[in-house]
Design a protein around this motif. Structure first.
Motif, mmCIF file in Angstrom:
data_model
loop_
_atom_site.group_PDB
_atom_site.id
_atom_site.type_symbol
_atom_site.label_atom_id
_atom_site.label_comp_id
_atom_site.label_asym_id
_atom_site.label_seq_id
_atom_site.Cartn_x
_atom_site.Cartn_y
_atom_site.Cartn_z
ATOM 1 N N HIS A 119 0.825 -1.206 0.000
ATOM 2 C CA HIS A 119 0.000 0.000 0.000
ATOM 3 C C HIS A 119 0.863 1.262 0.000
ATOM 4 O O HIS A 119 0.644 2.193 -0.771
ATOM 5 C CB HIS A 119 -0.899 -0.013 1.242
ATOM 6 N N ILE A 120 1.871 1.274 0.866
ATOM 7 C CA ILE A 120 2.729 2.455 0.967
ATOM 8 C C ILE A 120 3.624 2.574 -0.254
ATOM 9 O O ILE A 120 3.766 3.647 -0.849
ATOM 10 C CB ILE A 120 3.580 2.396 2.244
ATOM 11 N N SER A 122 3.170 1.611 -3.215
ATOM 12 C CA SER A 122 2.487 2.017 -4.437
ATOM 13 C C SER A 122 2.265 3.532 -4.454
ATOM 14 O O SER A 122 2.258 4.153 -5.518
ATOM 15 C CB SER A 122 1.161 1.281 -4.587
ATOM 16 N N PHE A 123 2.143 4.098 -3.279
ATOM 17 C CA PHE A 123 2.032 5.559 -3.200
ATOM 18 C C PHE A 123 3.284 6.217 -3.765
ATOM 19 O O PHE A 123 3.208 7.118 -4.607
ATOM 20 C CB PHE A 123 1.822 5.982 -1.744
ATOM 21 N N PHE A 124 4.427 5.740 -3.328
ATOM 22 C CA PHE A 124 5.683 6.332 -3.781
ATOM 23 C C PHE A 124 5.971 6.013 -5.244
ATOM 24 O O PHE A 124 6.612 6.787 -5.950
ATOM 25 C CB PHE A 124 6.846 5.842 -2.918
ATOM 26 N N LYS A 127 3.948 8.500 -7.515
ATOM 27 C CA LYS A 127 4.171 9.939 -7.431
ATOM 28 C C LYS A 127 5.464 10.306 -8.129
ATOM 29 O O LYS A 127 6.492 9.659 -7.940
ATOM 30 C CB LYS A 127 4.263 10.370 -5.961
ATOM 31 N N MET B 1 11.528 3.098 7.080
ATOM 32 C CA MET B 1 10.160 3.388 7.483
ATOM 33 C C MET B 1 9.566 2.151 8.124
ATOM 34 O O MET B 1 9.203 1.195 7.447
ATOM 35 C CB MET B 1 9.345 3.761 6.252
ATOM 36 N N PHE B 112 2.675 17.106 -0.002
ATOM 37 C CA PHE B 112 2.981 15.718 -0.302
ATOM 38 C C PHE B 112 3.022 14.859 0.960
ATOM 39 O O PHE B 112 2.442 13.774 1.009
ATOM 40 C CB PHE B 112 4.325 15.647 -1.032
ATOM 41 N N LEU B 116 0.677 11.673 2.084
ATOM 42 C CA LEU B 116 1.224 10.380 2.483
ATOM 43 C C LEU B 116 0.611 9.911 3.801
ATOM 44 O O LEU B 116 0.172 8.761 3.933
ATOM 45 C CB LEU B 116 2.743 10.494 2.614
ATOM 46 N N HIS B 119 -2.839 8.761 3.251
ATOM 47 C CA HIS B 119 -2.829 7.482 2.533
ATOM 48 C C HIS B 119 -2.621 6.314 3.497
ATOM 49 O O HIS B 119 -3.323 5.302 3.442
ATOM 50 C CB HIS B 119 -1.712 7.520 1.493
ATOM 51 N N ILE B 120 -1.654 6.459 4.376
ATOM 52 C CA ILE B 120 -1.348 5.375 5.309
ATOM 53 C C ILE B 120 -2.444 5.231 6.360
ATOM 54 O O ILE B 120 -2.909 4.129 6.660
ATOM 55 C CB ILE B 120 0.015 5.617 5.988
ATOM 56 N N PHE B 123 -5.476 3.359 5.373
ATOM 57 C CA PHE B 123 -5.283 1.907 5.368
ATOM 58 C C PHE B 123 -5.628 1.316 6.733
ATOM 59 O O PHE B 123 -6.396 0.344 6.832
ATOM 60 C CB PHE B 123 -3.830 1.582 5.012
#
Lengths: 140, 140
Positions: A119-120, A122-124, A127, B1, B112, B116, B119-120, B123
DNA sequence: ATATACCCGACTAAAATAGTCAAGTTTTTG
DNA sequence: CAAAAACTTGACTATTTTAGTCGGGTATAT
């Protein structure tokens, strides 16, 4: 759950370059002044960006760095992986010995962590550097 | 991360409870044995889960912990916030003095980072404890 | 020549993390 | 009622990670 400053500064610095370039190289000194990031720290960061072919350098007076790809083509995920900022939200891998050992009862949440990583990431992946500049407020 | 182990163990332990409960309380000792997590560490984690009303405790012999909500209703985000695992991927806030100071040129990447985080967080908001158990492999 | 700017490994201070310890209290059951 | 099981709580510590500095380079435009 945080991103480290190296990654953050890298993205900031590259966004700065995208805004302030204009064919000529952008010096770390200028980025340092505009973004308020230590020059010494920037050097360390750009060393890695260069090794990973995100930027190329021009030495000597009026030297600096140049983006290898255009901001439209540069994925944020490329920047993060240049700085070893892996998105691996937990330390335990299905087939690792450490803290999990792969028995299904022991880590019944594995699939969930995998989904989270995807999930994370795919965000990066989706973009581009140029996306960050779109809706920024008025600049100096 | 990364996610810290407290959060990971909390999710694992609660998933364990969801699987192995059966009306009666589940003792930390049992969870510790099944999941291979230090009992002392679990105590620390459940202290927080209790304070945040994720579980309730039953003292004495045959005591243990019970989920306050059903796994279908318990959001993962509730678990993480009980452990102060905030999803704030960077330290710098639009109106903070630290490292950013809010000037638009200084932190052109703010929007941005906000995206993010959203987005997380979404989830974790959309996942329930019961979702983790669906596709787990055969257990003991 | 010399100043500017990149190059690069080694180092360190501070913060976060993971986990332990000690000293309880409560409740059930034999 | 005694004793064991199990929760309660704050303080403590070792390890690791992070953030950032230092020192001594090399290349090049003017």
């Amino acid at each position: 759950m945080k991103l480290n400053t190296k990654s953050r500064y890298a993205v900031m610095a590259l966004a700065d370059m995208a805004v302030f370039s204009s064919d000529n190289a952008v010096s770390l000194r200028d980025i340092s002044l505009r973004q308020g990031i230590s020059l010494l720290y920037l050097e360390q960061i750009f060393l890695r960006l260069k090794k990973n072919n995100i930027v190329k350098s021009v030495r000597g007076i009026n030297g600096g760095y140049i983006l290898v790809k255009s901001p439209k083509e540069l994925k944020i995920s490329d920047i993060l992986s240049a700085l070893d900022q892996k998105v691996k939200t937990i330390g335990c891998k299905k087939d690792s010995k450490k803290s999990c050992n792969g028995k299904s009862t022991k880590c019944i949440t594995h699939n969930f962590w995998d989904e989270l990583d995807i999930h994370i990431n795919s965000f990066f992946e989706n973009k581009k550097l140029s996306d960050l500049l779109k809706n920024r407020e008025a600049r100096i």
